[in-house]
Every structure is written in C-alpha cells, then in structure tokens.
Design an enzyme around this catalytic site. Structure first.
Site: not given
Ligand code: AMP
Length: 573
Positions: A264, A285
């Site tokens: 991630k 986004r």
């Molecule tokens: P969060 O921002 O904490 O809700 O986590 C989801 C976000 O992680 C997504 O919207 C992406 O911007 C980010 N992200 C980073 N790495 C990945 C990945 N390998 N697959 C999907 N999302 C990712």
C-alpha cells in the site's frame, strides 16, 4: 402547476419554488421509503433537463461533479450578501441563534427586505446562473462572482433564497443522501435500483445518471465511456474503495485463501485515461482533471503507444535519491497550473499502476481480479509501466512476512484483494481490504473551537465526525493534536471560509475538510450522536485528496469498535 398559476402563466414552467417546496416537505418526512417516493414523483414530473439538474440540487450540488472547485462561493460570502442587502450585518448572531440552519438564517435575513420578490426562478435558470458563476475566471474573478450572486439573490424570494443558500453550501439538511437519491431515480423510472446503482458506479454525477436513465434506449449510452472508454470526452469512473481490517489473519478470514497482497503506497490516487498516441487525461481521486499539472506522469503513460486503456494507480513524490517524499509536498503538485516545469524539477513523481479498468476499447471492471493482474503484467512488459509489488495466493506465514517486510521498508501497510473480485467503482466492497500499520480513520471537521494560551487566535480544537446513514455526519470526538503552527494558521483561515455559524466560541463549518485521525481506542459514549468516542485522537494528515463522501462511515467505526472488543491484541497503536 402551483407557481405557474400563481404567476398567471398558462404554460407549464417548472419553478425553483416547487423544488424548494418539495425539499421543505422532505425535511418533515421521516420514512425513507416515503422520501424516495416523493423525490421520485417530483423528478418524474420534470422534463429530462430539469430532472438532471434537480437531482443534483437535491443532494446539495450546485454544479456537475468535478466542477465544484470552480464555483468558489463560501457560506460567509452568501451571508455577507444577504446581510448587505438588508443592512443586517449586526444582527448576525441573533439570526443564526434563532435559525435552525444556515438556509433558514439566510431566509430570515432576506425577509427583512421591504418587499419579498415574487418567486419566478426556474430550475434551469438557476442552473445557468450557477454555471455562469463557476465560469468566471481571471481578473477580479472573486468580485465578479459575488456580483453575479448578488443579482441572483436580488431576484429570489426569501424562500427561494433559503434553498439557493443550502445548495451553495452543500447542506440540504433534509436527509436525501446519494443512496436515497438512487432509490428515488429508480422509482422515477420504474427501473431496478441495482441497475441505477450500476450506472452510478460508472457515472460519478447523479444528474448524469438521471439523464442516462431517462434517455431513449441507447441515445445517451455509453455510461462512462463504455464503448469508447478512453475518448477525450469520457468521464472518469469513481475509484473503488477499500475496507479496513485489523491484520493479515482477518484478511484471510474475510476473503478466503484466493487472494493477493500488495504494497500500500502512501501517495495520491490517479485515474489515467489513455486514448492512444499522446492523448492522455489524468484525474485525481476526487475526479478533478490534473493532466496539466503532472506532465512527467503523462510522459510515462504515453509509452502505451496506440492502445486504449483506463488505469488506476498511485503517484508518489520522490526526492533526488529516489526516496518517497512527504505527502504534503506531493499534493502541492496536484492541481497546479503555473510554473509546472519548475515544480516538476523540484518534486519529481513516480507512477505505480495497480489496476486496469479498460483495455483496447473494452471495459474490464467486471473481469475477475486475477485476469486484470495478467493485463497489468502484460502492460508492464510491453510498455515498461511500473506496477505495484504483489504476491499471489500466499499462505498465512508468507503473507505475514510480506506485511512485516512492507512495514520495515516504510510502506503504509498492504492491500489484500480477492482474486475473483470485480472492480466496483465508488463502492467500499469487500473485494479490497486495507491493512494499515497504524489504525486511522478519515473523518470530517464539522466545527472548531477558538484556542487559548499558545493557540490563541487559532481555531484549534476540531470536532471530528464520520458519515452517518442519512447523508449527514455524526461526531466522534475532538482533537487539537497533530498540526504544526503553520498548519493551524492555514486551517483557521480555511475553516473560517467554511463557517456557517458561531456561538460560545464554537465555529460550525461546512463539512468539507477531511483529516486522517489516529486513535488508541474507541469507547462507547453517550456524549456524541454516534454513541462512540475516539480516545487519544490526533490528526496525522490533512486529506485534501479526499472528499467528505469518501470519509469513513459510522459503520466502519462500529466495525472497528467490534473488532477491538474481539481482538484487543490486534490494535496497532
Ligand atoms: P485509504 O486512503 O487509507 O482509504 O486507502 C486506500 C487508498 O490506498 C487508495 O485510494 C489508493 O490511493 C491507495 N493505495 C496505495 N496502494 C494501493 C494499492 N496497491 N491498491 C489500491 N490502492 C492503493
């Protein structure tokens, strides 16, 4: 038609006054079913153009999704105009105390005029006016926008003014959430709600959903670029969202063993539409177009050559030695239109692709993730795109090691994805799970308190809220921890521009600013609407890349609370 006859007109002209009346009646309706029925019936009584606009207005959107940034009208500006018109600036405190919400305060203020204009605005005219205001750019844009708004309020009756104000600040307060609107659209058209939801997944904008549903079969198709997914006119799809889980074991428990894990990355989400040979559009986004700001990413994507593709990925900032840069530095490049080349030299970017939403002219979102992985790998080898590192179908021990190594290497955590899952735009499905090293929630600031002592003069104690089920926000706690002095100053200015009312040192604001909040515990609490409170909350990041609709919901918080009861040792903070 109520208004038409009142104004002595013979032909049917859908008036904004009718729209406002429906909203007023909705605010007194409790039953969700009845609300969907009322909204559906109203939309069905309008022609397609008006229904498209009304659907947007009804959820508090003055302009099409993606255009919001151009409007730039704050609650403060609306209040100032109404107060100036009625010479009542000094009565603000009393009016806002007596009024139930911002819209009502504006209505009360406008009623102080010598005469209340006849309500003559149509839904279309208002839409046109909002579009004109959004289009004002360049010299003295702010003043020209305010002049246009002043003209609009001068024409509006107090009751119309109430709803114009509500739409402008995005707070309708009648309980029509996006979900309820989709049900209403289904009723309007006698179509299954699943079909309407599906179109909404592909179309970010509710108004467009109405247009597609109401259009004669095929006339408005395809949704979000179905036949020509990457044509310049194609609209971005809503990004798929991830559901938080506590640890690797929970990922296996939720998805089974047919899954992949990947790093991630801690950057900013991008959706790339590549229509072939240099025709590239990139969206953030929040679905704002940012192509111009990031020519370095455009260059990388252009390696795909003549092929059509829609890709999902993450952009990170890197320093001269290739190490990840701070998130705030990365965000400074997004949306920038001036001195782009200079910014590019100062803050280089790197793109990592993690999904394929369309390839060679066909949408691929319904294909299983395992197939989409093959497409990614093929693009990696044919075009040299960098893709996120992953392991496929590991056992528990291998996945635990992958996670531990990822954390040591400085990643935010890992994502777990079911190999069978489809890409569900806009939905926080169970196909994607996020496992973060620190437990955080993305919450919305709904109010702030004036600080004292060192924080005197700043709005510093922020009231944090999660999305509730009715399209509103439920408070979960407060914090003044986590921001630097400079960030406090900037946040104070920002929140003041979003202010809707102030009393006893608490400034209520439009729910627009999303912050990522770390916490130690969730407790039951009678003090807040949510019935839960965060302990030791602190802001770890300002999430300008997220819109309030993308903040975490009360359901997520409840799930976190339940999980913490079952798995006390799984807490990571
Ligand atoms: P969060 O921002 O904490 O809700 O986590 C989801 C976000 O992680 C997504 O919207 C992406 O911007 C980010 N992200 C980073 N790495 C990945 C990945 N390998 N697959 C999907 N999302 C990712």
């Amino acid at each position: 038609m109520r208004e038409a006859s009142r104004a002595g007109l013979i032909s049917y002209v859908p008036s904004f006054y009718d729209f406002a009346n429906v909203c007023q009646s909705l605010s007194q309706t409790q039953s969700r079913l009845q609300m969907a029925e009322e909204v559906g019936t109203f939309l069905a009584s309008l022609n397609i153009d008006e229904a498209e606009i009304a659907a947007r207005f009804m959820v508090g959107r003055a302009v099409e999704q993606g255009e919001e940034k151009r409007l730039q009208i704050s609650g403060r500006a609306v209040w100032k105009i109404a107060a100036e018109m009625t010479d009542s600036a000094d009565q603000g405190e009393d009016i806002f105390t007596a009024a139930e919400d911002f819209g009502e305060a504006i209505e009360m203020t406008l009623k102080l005029r010598a005469a209340d204009p006849e309500p003559t605005l149509t839904i279309r005219e208002l839409n046109q006016k909002f579009a004109e205001i959004a289009a004002i750019e360049g010299r003295h844009a702010r003043n020209r926008k305010l002049d246009a708004l002043r003209e609009l309020f001068a024409r509006a009756s107090a009751f119309e003014g109430k709803y114009i104000a509500k739409i402008l600040i995005g707070e309708m307060r009648h309980g029509v959430s996006e979900g309820l609107m989709l049900e209403a659209i289904a009723r309007m058209s006698a179509r299954p709600v699943t079909e309407v939801r599906r179109i909404h997944m592909l179309e970010a904008d509710l108004g467009r959903v109405v247009r597609i549903i109401r259009s004669p079969a095929g006339a408005e198709k395809p949704a979000a670029g179905e036949s020509s997914p990457t044509s310049p006119a194609a609209k971005p799809l809503k990004p798929m969202l991830a559901f938080p889980v506590a640890d690797i074991a929970e990922a296996f428990a939720t998805l089974g063993s047919e899954l992949s894990f990947e790093h991630k990355l801690d950057g900013a989400r991008v959706q790339i539409h590549h229509a072939g040979d240099g025709d590239v559009r990139i969206f953030s986004r929040r679905l704002n177009e940012i192509t111009e700001s990031i020519p370095d990413v455009v260059e990388v994507v252009s390696r795909i050559g003549a092929r059509h593709a829609i890709l999902d990925g993450e952009v990170i900032g890197v320093d001269a030695s290739g190490r990840p840069a701070a998130f705030q530095d990365l965000m400074r490049r997004f949306g920038r239109t001036r001195d782009v080349e200079k910014a590019r030299a100062e803050q280089p970017l790197r793109l990592f692709v993690f999904d394929v939403l369309a390839l060679d002219g066909a949408l691929t979102i319904d294909r299983p993730w395992a197939d989409r992985i093959s497409m990614l790998e093929e693009l990696q080898s044919s075009a040299g795109l960098e893709i996120v590192e992953r392991i496929i179908k590991p056992n528990l021990a291998a996945a635990e090691k992958f996670y531990a190594d990822a954390v040591v290497a400085g990643y935010e955590g890992v994502m777990a994805k079911s190999l069978a899952s489809a890409y569900t735009p806009g939905a926080r499905g169970r196909g994607w799970l996020k496992i973060k090293h620190t437990r955080t929630l993305d919450l919305v600031i709904v109010a702030a308190e004036w600080g004292y002592g060192r924080r005197h003069g700043w709005l510093s104690n922020y009231h944090l809220a999660a999305r509730d089920r009715n399209g509103g926000f439920a408070m979960l706690g407060k914090t003044f921890k986590g921001l630097s002095d400079e960030q406090f100053r900037a946040m104070t200015e920002r929140l003041l521009a979003l202010k809707t009312e102030e009393s006893h040192g608490v400034v209520t604001v439009r729910p627009e600013v999303v912050v990522e909040v770390a916490y130690n515990d969730i407790q039951r609490s009678p003090n807040y609407d949510a019935g839960m409170a965060l302990r030791f909350a602190r802001i770890v990041r300002i999430r300008d890349d997220k819109s309030p609709e993308q903040a975490d919901s009360i359901d997520t918080v409840t799930a976190d609370y339940e999980r913490q009861k079952i798995l006390p040792s799984a807490r990571k903070v």
